[in-house]
Design a protein around this motif. Structure first.
Motif, PDB file in Angstrom:
ATOM      1  N   LYS A  25      -1.473  11.196   5.365  1.00  0.00           N
ATOM      2  CA  LYS A  25      -2.687  10.373   5.321  1.00  0.00           C
ATOM      3  C   LYS A  25      -3.013   9.976   6.762  1.00  0.00           C
ATOM      4  O   LYS A  25      -2.105   9.596   7.504  1.00  0.00           O
ATOM      5  N   TYR A  52      -3.649   5.563  13.171  1.00  0.00           N
ATOM      6  CA  TYR A  52      -2.283   5.788  12.650  1.00  0.00           C
ATOM      7  C   TYR A  52      -2.274   6.918  11.639  1.00  0.00           C
ATOM      8  O   TYR A  52      -3.323   7.287  11.109  1.00  0.00           O
ATOM      9  N   THR A  73       5.341   6.028   9.216  1.00  0.00           N
ATOM     10  CA  THR A  73       4.021   5.679   9.757  1.00  0.00           C
ATOM     11  C   THR A  73       4.119   5.707  11.267  1.00  0.00           C
ATOM     12  O   THR A  73       5.078   5.163  11.832  1.00  0.00           O
ATOM     13  N   THR A  87      -2.131  -1.250  10.953  1.00  0.00           N
ATOM     14  CA  THR A  87      -2.436  -0.672   9.638  1.00  0.00           C
ATOM     15  C   THR A  87      -3.384  -1.603   8.885  1.00  0.00           C
ATOM     16  O   THR A  87      -3.551  -2.771   9.252  1.00  0.00           O
ATOM     17  N   LYS A  88      -3.977  -1.078   7.794  1.00  0.00           N
ATOM     18  CA  LYS A  88      -4.874  -1.909   6.980  1.00  0.00           C
ATOM     19  C   LYS A  88      -4.124  -3.110   6.434  1.00  0.00           C
ATOM     20  O   LYS A  88      -4.637  -4.230   6.436  1.00  0.00           O
ATOM     21  N   GLY A  89      -2.915  -2.876   5.961  1.00  0.00           N
ATOM     22  CA  GLY A  89      -2.129  -3.938   5.337  1.00  0.00           C
ATOM     23  C   GLY A  89      -2.476  -4.072   3.864  1.00  0.00           C
ATOM     24  O   GLY A  89      -3.599  -3.769   3.445  1.00  0.00           O
ATOM     25  N   HIS A  90      -1.513  -4.511   3.086  1.00  0.00           N
ATOM     26  CA  HIS A  90      -1.727  -4.602   1.627  1.00  0.00           C
ATOM     27  C   HIS A  90      -0.684  -5.495   0.968  1.00  0.00           C
ATOM     28  O   HIS A  90       0.408  -5.700   1.506  1.00  0.00           O
ATOM     29  N   HIS A  92       1.393  -5.242  -2.710  1.00  0.00           N
ATOM     30  CA  HIS A  92       1.624  -4.226  -3.735  1.00  0.00           C
ATOM     31  C   HIS A  92       0.889  -4.653  -5.010  1.00  0.00           C
ATOM     32  O   HIS A  92       0.819  -5.836  -5.327  1.00  0.00           O
ATOM     33  N   GLU A  99      10.046  -3.780  -0.554  1.00  0.00           N
ATOM     34  CA  GLU A  99      10.017  -2.559   0.275  1.00  0.00           C
ATOM     35  C   GLU A  99      10.921  -2.742   1.484  1.00  0.00           C
ATOM     36  O   GLU A  99      11.128  -3.875   1.940  1.00  0.00           O
ATOM     37  N   TYR A 101      11.280  -1.420   5.552  1.00  0.00           N
ATOM     38  CA  TYR A 101      10.778  -0.705   6.730  1.00  0.00           C
ATOM     39  C   TYR A 101      11.925  -0.676   7.739  1.00  0.00           C
ATOM     40  O   TYR A 101      12.723  -1.618   7.792  1.00  0.00           O
ATOM     41  N   HIS A 138       1.882  -7.038   3.775  1.00  0.00           N
ATOM     42  CA  HIS A 138       2.509  -6.563   5.009  1.00  0.00           C
ATOM     43  C   HIS A 138       1.586  -5.615   5.765  1.00  0.00           C
ATOM     44  O   HIS A 138       0.864  -4.821   5.169  1.00  0.00           O
ATOM     45  N   PHE A 150       7.793   4.026  12.291  1.00  0.00           N
ATOM     46  CA  PHE A 150       8.797   3.392  11.418  1.00  0.00           C
ATOM     47  C   PHE A 150       8.872   4.143  10.097  1.00  0.00           C
ATOM     48  O   PHE A 150       7.924   4.830   9.687  1.00  0.00           O
ATOM     49  N   TRP A 154       9.794   2.505  -0.819  1.00  0.00           N
ATOM     50  CA  TRP A 154       9.210   1.538  -1.751  1.00  0.00           C
ATOM     51  C   TRP A 154       9.178   2.114  -3.176  1.00  0.00           C
ATOM     52  O   TRP A 154       9.204   3.336  -3.361  1.00  0.00           O
ATOM     53  N   HIS A 160      -0.893  -0.040  -4.273  1.00  0.00           N
ATOM     54  CA  HIS A 160      -1.387  -0.717  -3.066  1.00  0.00           C
ATOM     55  C   HIS A 160      -2.672  -1.464  -3.363  1.00  0.00           C
ATOM     56  O   HIS A 160      -3.650  -0.860  -3.806  1.00  0.00           O
ATOM     57  N   TYR A 162      -5.394  -2.959  -1.478  1.00  0.00           N
ATOM     58  CA  TYR A 162      -6.040  -3.121  -0.167  1.00  0.00           C
ATOM     59  C   TYR A 162      -7.209  -4.096  -0.260  1.00  0.00           C
ATOM     60  O   TYR A 162      -7.632  -4.669   0.730  1.00  0.00           O
TER      61      TYR A 162
HETATM   62  C1  F6R Z   1       3.948   1.593   1.413  1.00  0.00           C
HETATM   63  C2  F6R Z   1       3.844   1.013   2.775  1.00  0.00           C
HETATM   64  C3  F6R Z   1       3.641   1.927   3.965  1.00  0.00           C
HETATM   65  C4  F6R Z   1       2.154   1.839   4.355  1.00  0.00           C
HETATM   66  C5  F6R Z   1       1.814   2.548   5.675  1.00  0.00           C
HETATM   67  C6  F6R Z   1       0.317   2.466   6.025  1.00  0.00           C
HETATM   68  O1  F6R Z   1       3.958   0.582   0.450  1.00  0.00           O
HETATM   69  O2  F6R Z   1       3.859  -0.185   2.951  1.00  0.00           O
HETATM   70  O3  F6R Z   1       4.021   3.245   3.727  1.00  0.00           O
HETATM   71  O4  F6R Z   1       1.383   2.369   3.293  1.00  0.00           O
HETATM   72  O5  F6R Z   1       2.534   1.955   6.721  1.00  0.00           O
HETATM   73  O6  F6R Z   1      -0.167   1.150   5.923  1.00  0.00           O
HETATM   74  P1  F6R Z   1      -1.382   0.823   4.947  1.00  0.00           P
HETATM   75  O7  F6R Z   1      -0.984   1.392   3.593  1.00  0.00           O
HETATM   76  O8  F6R Z   1      -1.475  -0.675   4.904  1.00  0.00           O
HETATM   77  O9  F6R Z   1      -2.590   1.512   5.487  1.00  0.00           O
END
Ligand code: F6R
Ligand code: MN
Length: 188
Positions: A25, A52, A73, A87-90, A92, A99, A101, A138, A150, A154, A160, A162
């Motif tokens: 992605k 990213y 990532t 990252t966008k962050g989310h 779950h 999870e 990291y 996160h 990193f 998960w 996710h 978002y």
């Molecule tokens: C999966 C997770 C990571 C993120 C990745 C990209 O739950 O936390 O694999 O998906 O670091 O970040 P996002 O998904 O926030 O764009």
């Protein structure tokens, strides 16, 4: 009795995944509308610039209970205005899923936020291991001059969310202020 060769490899030095069923992605600056504070600066940048990318291994279908997903990532160095690439962050979607990291290379920061919008951050350096408890949003940030990579593991039914972050954001942002990495509260 069969003894099989592994079909999947994780490079400990680079974090790269190779082998069967690896997905990818990419998040370009043009995909990150509404994520950074300074939308004018984001729109003035090359919209095709990569912020990213993620590589992932999904051995079971998304949503399957009891499975685990694995990914890496890489966040590239850079800023939108004075805000570091992130990252966008989310959260779950199934909020009670945690999870792990772990940082492979580069200098980063992991931003956490609970459901009461309390936000805090943890430094990421090569070898650092980070546990995301349940119900915690996160987001990761590259605060260095090199790509930051990193690994992540998960549950396959975590999902996710978002949307909540897009609508409400985190309650603090990681900005460069007077040359220093600073976690700045967002004023409402
Ligand atoms: C999966 C997770 C990571 C993120 C990745 C990209 O739950 O936390 O694999 O998906 O670091 O970040 P996002 O998904 O926030 O764009
Ligand atoms: Mn996650």
């Amino acid at each position: 009795m069969n003894i099989n060769k592994p079909g999947l490899f994780f490079n400990n030095m680079t974090g790269a995944l190779t082998g069967e069923l690896i997905g990818e992605k990419k998040a370009k600056i043009g995909d990150l509308r509404g994520i950074f504070a300074d939308e004018v600066s984001r729109l003035a940048m090359d919209q095709d610039q990569l912020a990213y990318h993620v590589q992932y291994y999904f051995p079971v279908a998304e949503g399957t209970e009891g499975g685990l997903f694995f990914g890496n990532t890489t966040i590239y160095p850079g800023k939108v205005g004075n805000e570091y690439f992130m990252t966008k962050g989310h959260f779950h979607t199934k909020g009670d899923r945690g999870e792990y990291y772990w940082c492979i290379k580069g200098r980063g920061m992991l931003i956490f936020m609970d459901r009461d919008r309390k936000t805090w951050a943890e430094e990421m350096i090569s070898g650092s291991l980070h546990y995301m408890p349940a119900h915690i949003a996160h987001r990761t940030v590259n605060i260095g001059d090199e790509p930051m990579t990193f690994g992540a593991c998960w549950p396959s039914d975590a999902g996710h969310d978002y949307g909540t972050i897009l609508e409400e954001g985190f309650s603090a942002r990681l900005l460069e202020v007077d040359g220093k990495v600073t976690l700045v509260p967002v004023s409402n």
